[in-house]
Enzyme design. Structure first.
Site, PDB file in Angstrom:
ATOM      1  N   ASP A   1      37.320  37.268  44.435  1.00 31.86           N
ATOM      2  CA  ASP A   1      38.720  36.865  44.548  1.00 31.86           C
ATOM      3  C   ASP A   1      39.498  37.920  45.317  1.00 31.86           C
ATOM      4  OD1 ASP A   1      40.146  38.754  42.562  1.00 31.86           O
ATOM      5  OD2 ASP A   1      38.539  37.912  41.343  1.00 31.86           O
ATOM      6  N   ALA A   2      40.671  37.570  45.778  1.00 34.21           N
ATOM      7  CA  ALA A   2      41.435  38.438  46.678  1.00 34.21           C
ATOM      8  C   ALA A   2      41.688  39.816  46.079  1.00 34.21           C
ATOM      9  CB  ALA A   2      42.762  37.769  47.056  1.00 34.21           C
TER      10      ALA A   2
END
Length: 302
Positions: free
Chosen positions: A167-168
């Site tokens: 995820d970011a």
């Protein structure tokens, strides 16, 4: 709290480089020691593919000894000696006749039982994904993404894609390749390929957290647990925790730690199976070496 020098919390132990020209005890000077073989993309081949890949001595394709020489196994003359000694296998059959022609893109070739990669079009990279970067090759919202980092390779015609996602807000090791079979197997839960993370959490953790993670707990989408957990450091209201697991569910590490009462402040993936991030800086990309690639193939039965 000062994080450890290495992201995976372990010292960098370098294996001694083998001395060139030395042979195992008892081996004759005429023997050929194969040490440059590269692991191949596939370890098995269907009967139809085998018939297509193996050609007659007078048909189309590339001479087997030439393919072996191009793969760095041995010189062409030494490759002929390997064939004479029945040490070369093509599509499951030992080859002893000189002049066989094969299709390098489809043939399954082994020397002394070691699969040889003869297709140079396959690419394998390790990226240290920075925080805030999307695990996509392009982004409709124009957010920073992995494709921005490897844009030059994509522009050069190398069709790369990421193996799984981070995820970011999660940093660290992300594999990039154009080998679809390897990517699919690495992501498939049945192969149980382990991933290692270093998590900076709120709260000073102790052995109770390790027990909770390795014993497991019920989350909203089912039971989950870590294969291994270790407290690396705990100081001034924060802790650095190593978590190893083969789970692939979304945000699984963050959710486990939050459920245990230690919300994550920073998360870095440092290792996939035996491939380590080491001292690779955020945004840096490197090619997998032969040993790493061979280890991944072995892990997924290729």
């Amino acid at each position: 709290m000062t994080p450890p020098a290495r992201r995976d919390g372990t010292p960098d132990r370098k294996r001694p480089r083998p001395q060139r020209g030395r042979r195992p005890s008892g081996e004759k000077a005429s023997d050929i020691f194969v040490s440059n073989a590269k692991p191949a993309r596939r370890q098995h081949v269907s009967a139809d593919r085998a018939r297509q890949a193996t050609q007659s001595t007078s048909g189309q394709g590339v001479r087997l000894q030439k393919v072996l020489a191009r793969a760095g196994v041995a010189s062409r003359r030494q490759a002929e000696k390997l064939i004479d000694d029945a040490r070369v296998e093509v599509n499951g059959q030992i080859v002893t006749v000189q002049g066989m022609r094969v299709d390098p893109d489809t043939a399954v070739i082994r020397v002394d039982g070691v699969r040889i990669r003869v297709n140079d079009d396959m690419m394998y990279f390790v990226l240290n994904k920075p925080r805030g970067v999307q695990s996509t090759m392009s982004d409709d919202l124009d957010r920073p993404c992995v494709g921005d980092i490897v844009g030059e390779k994509i522009a050069a015609g190398q069709r790369l894609f990421h193996v799984g996602r981070l995820d970011a807000d999660t940093e660290g090791l992300l594999l990039l390749t154009n080998d679809g079979e390897l990517a699919n197997r690495l992501m498939h839960p049945s192969y149980e390929v382990t991933k290692t993370y270093m998590a900076t959490v709120t709260g000073e953790a102790d052995q109770k957290l390790v027990t909770a993670l390795t014993t497991g707990m019920d989350l909203e989408d089912g039971f989950a647990k870590a294969d291994k957990a270790k407290i690396i450091d705990a100081f001034q209201g924060k802790s650095l925790v190593l978590v190893e697991l083969h789970e692939g569910r979304t945000h699984i590490v963050r959710r486990l730690l939050k459920e245990a009462g230690f919300p994550v402040e920073r998360l870095v993936r440092t290792k996939i199976h035996t491939v380590q991030l080491g001292e690779q800086t955020p945004g840096a990309i490197r090619a997998l070496n032969d040993s790493e690639l061979r280890s991944l193939y072995k892990a997924v039965g290729m």
